[in-house]
Design an enzyme around this catalytic site. Structure first.
Site, PDB file in Angstrom:
ATOM      1  N   ARG A  84       2.399  -3.551  -1.756  1.00  0.00           N
ATOM      2  CA  ARG A  84       1.112  -3.020  -1.315  1.00  0.00           C
ATOM      3  C   ARG A  84       0.067  -4.110  -1.475  1.00  0.00           C
ATOM      4  O   ARG A  84       0.072  -4.863  -2.450  1.00  0.00           O
ATOM      5  CB  ARG A  84       0.718  -1.774  -2.115  1.00  0.00           C
ATOM      6  CG  ARG A  84       1.467  -0.503  -1.738  1.00  0.00           C
ATOM      7  CD  ARG A  84       1.119  -0.056  -0.324  1.00  0.00           C
ATOM      8  NE  ARG A  84       1.721   1.211   0.059  1.00  0.00           N
ATOM      9  CZ  ARG A  84       2.876   1.328   0.708  1.00  0.00           C
ATOM     10  NH1 ARG A  84       3.571   0.242   1.004  1.00  0.00           N
ATOM     11  NH2 ARG A  84       3.340   2.519   1.052  1.00  0.00           N
ATOM     12  N   ASP A 143       3.386  -9.120   4.192  1.00  0.00           N
ATOM     13  CA  ASP A 143       3.535  -7.980   5.101  1.00  0.00           C
ATOM     14  C   ASP A 143       2.460  -6.935   4.855  1.00  0.00           C
ATOM     15  O   ASP A 143       2.255  -6.064   5.699  1.00  0.00           O
ATOM     16  CB  ASP A 143       4.925  -7.354   4.931  1.00  0.00           C
ATOM     17  CG  ASP A 143       5.181  -6.228   5.922  1.00  0.00           C
ATOM     18  OD1 ASP A 143       5.125  -6.499   7.136  1.00  0.00           O
ATOM     19  OD2 ASP A 143       5.426  -5.083   5.484  1.00  0.00           O
ATOM     20  N   GLU A 184      -6.092  -3.028   5.494  1.00  0.00           N
ATOM     21  CA  GLU A 184      -5.214  -3.034   6.656  1.00  0.00           C
ATOM     22  C   GLU A 184      -5.832  -2.169   7.751  1.00  0.00           C
ATOM     23  O   GLU A 184      -6.379  -1.118   7.447  1.00  0.00           O
ATOM     24  CB  GLU A 184      -3.825  -2.488   6.290  1.00  0.00           C
ATOM     25  CG  GLU A 184      -3.047  -3.400   5.377  1.00  0.00           C
ATOM     26  CD  GLU A 184      -1.635  -2.878   5.088  1.00  0.00           C
ATOM     27  OE1 GLU A 184      -1.253  -1.826   5.662  1.00  0.00           O
ATOM     28  OE2 GLU A 184      -0.925  -3.520   4.307  1.00  0.00           O
ATOM     29  N   HIS A 219       2.616  -5.159   8.310  1.00  0.00           N
ATOM     30  CA  HIS A 219       3.134  -4.028   7.533  1.00  0.00           C
ATOM     31  C   HIS A 219       4.268  -3.326   8.292  1.00  0.00           C
ATOM     32  O   HIS A 219       4.267  -2.105   8.463  1.00  0.00           O
ATOM     33  CB  HIS A 219       2.016  -3.022   7.205  1.00  0.00           C
ATOM     34  CG  HIS A 219       2.370  -2.149   6.019  1.00  0.00           C
ATOM     35  ND1 HIS A 219       1.424  -1.617   5.170  1.00  0.00           N
ATOM     36  CD2 HIS A 219       3.560  -1.712   5.538  1.00  0.00           C
ATOM     37  CE1 HIS A 219       2.007  -0.881   4.241  1.00  0.00           C
ATOM     38  NE2 HIS A 219       3.311  -0.936   4.449  1.00  0.00           N
TER      39      HIS A 219
END
Length: 311
Positions: free
Chosen positions: A223, A247, A252, A271
Site C-alpha cells: 500500500r 505499484d 492514487e 496498482h
C-alpha cells in the site's frame, strides 16, 4: 472487479443451498437489495449506513481485495460482522511483478526499453544477475512466501520481516518488524508487501532507506501510504537507492505532475500487480470454501480479519 460468469455463479449457489445470489454494481449499488443481504461479496462506497443499520441481517462480508483499510472496520466490529479478505488470491501474479521488477533492474531492461524508443544502441555494461543477491521481504504471508520461493530458484538469499519474527518456509531468516532497519542492512532488494494499518503507515522512511546498502532497490506492491514518498525520492535522487519498482502510491492515481513519473530509475505500474484473468476464479474458490464452513460452523474458515490487527 470482474463480472462473475454463469459457471461461477452456479458454483457459488451449489455451495450455498437455500440462498439466492444477486449481482450488483459497486459504483451504483441497489441499497434495497443490500438491506436484505446476509452475506456481501465486495464492498461499495455509500453502502455502510444501509447494511450496518440496526436490524440489518448482514452477518458476513467477503471483500474482493486483500486490503480492508477502506472499510468501516470499527462499525463492522461493533456490529459483530464477520469479515474475510482476498489474501492469497494475488500471490502468483504479484510475485511475477516483484520478480519482474528485480529482473528489469539487474538486467537494465527498463533502460533498454527507453533506448529502444530512441532507436539507441547502448549498454553501460553494468548488467548484473539475481544469483547471490539478498531479497528482504516485509511480509511473510502468501505473497511474501511465494516471492521467497521463486527467489530461491534464482539462488537468492531470502530474509523475511513479520510481526512475530517466526520461522517461515522459504526464508533463510525472519526478523520482527521492530528489526526492519537491521534487516534492511542486508538488502539488495527491499520488498514491501505489507497491508496498511496504524502500525505500518509511513513505516518505510528515511531511516529505513539509509539503512540499506548503497545502491539497493526498493519494491512496493503493498500500500502506498506505508512509504514516506518524500524520503524515497530523496534516497533515489542521492543514489542511496539505485531504483524503485512501485505499484502503489499515496495518493492514487498518481498525479500526472508528480516527480516520480520523470525519474528514469523508477518503474511505475498503476496498482495492477494483483490483476489477472484468473482473479474471479480464485475468489470464487475461496468464497465457496468459506460458505461451506459458514453453514457448518457459523463462521468462514479462511482469511478471517482480526479487527485488532486491521488485517
Amino acid at each position: 472487479m470482474q463480472p462473475l460468469t454463469s459457471q461461477q455463479q452456479e458454483t457459488i449457489l451449489a455451495a450455498a443451498p437455500g440462498y439466492t445470489l444477486t449481482l450488483g454494481n459497486a459504483k451504483s449499488p441497489d441499497l434495497d437489495q443490500l438491506a436484505r443481504a446476509e452475506i456481501i461479496i465486495g464492498w461499495g462506497k455509500g453502502i455502510a449506513d444501509t447494511v450496518l443499520q440496526p436490524g440489518s441481517p448482514l452477518r458476513w462480508v467477503q471483500t474482493w481485495s486483500a486490503g480492508v483499510e477502506k472499510l468501516p472496520l470499527g462499525k463492522l466490529e461493533e456490529r459483530g460482522i464477520l469479515l474475510t479478505n482476498a489474501s492469497g488470491v494475488h500471490a502468483e501474479p504479484i510475485t511475477a511483478v516483484i520478480i519482474g521488477f528485480m529482473l528489469m533492474f539487474t538486467r537494465n531492461l527498463h533502460t533498454a526499453i527507453r533506448n529502444q524508443l530512441e532507436r539507441k544502441w547502448h549498454s553501460d555494461g553494468k548488467e548484473s544477475e539475481l544469483t547471490g543477491k539478498t531479497a528482504v521481504i516485509a511480509g511473510t504471508g502468501s505473497i511474501g512466501s511465494e516471492t521467497a520461493r521463486i527467489a530461491k530458484a534464482f539462488r537468492m538469499k531470502t530474509i523475511g520481516i513479520s510481526r512475530s519474527g517466526s520461522e517461515v518456509d522459504g526464508f533463510d531468516k525472519v526478523y520482527t518488524t521492530a528489526q526492519l532497519q537491521e534487516a534492511a542492512g542486508s538488502a539488495d532488494f527491499l520488498i514491501n508487501t505489507l497491508p496498511l494499518t496504524d502500525e505500518t503507515k509511513g513505516l518505510f522512511n528515511a531511516d529505513v532507506f539509509n539503512a540499506c546498502p548503497q545502491g539497493a532497490y526498493y519494491i512496493n506492491i503493498g500500500r502506498g501510504a506505508t512509504t514516506d514518498t518524500e524520503a524515497l525520492m530523496t534516497a533515489l535522487n542521492s543514489g542511496q537507492l539505485s531504483g524503485a519498482g512501485l505499484d502503489v502510491f499515496d495518493p492514487e492515481p498518481l498525479p500526472s505532475e508528480h516527480p516520480l513519473w520523470g525519474m528514469e530509475q523508477v518503474i511505475i505500474t498503476p496498482h495492477c500487480a494483483g490483476t489477472t484473468d484468473r482473479y474471479a476464479d480464485r475468489i470464487v474458490e475461496l468464497f465457496t470454501g468459506n460458505v461451506q464452513a459458514y453453514l457448518k460452523d457459523g463462521q468462514p474458515s479462511r482469511n478471517l480479519v482480526d479487527y485488532s490487527r486491521q488485517y
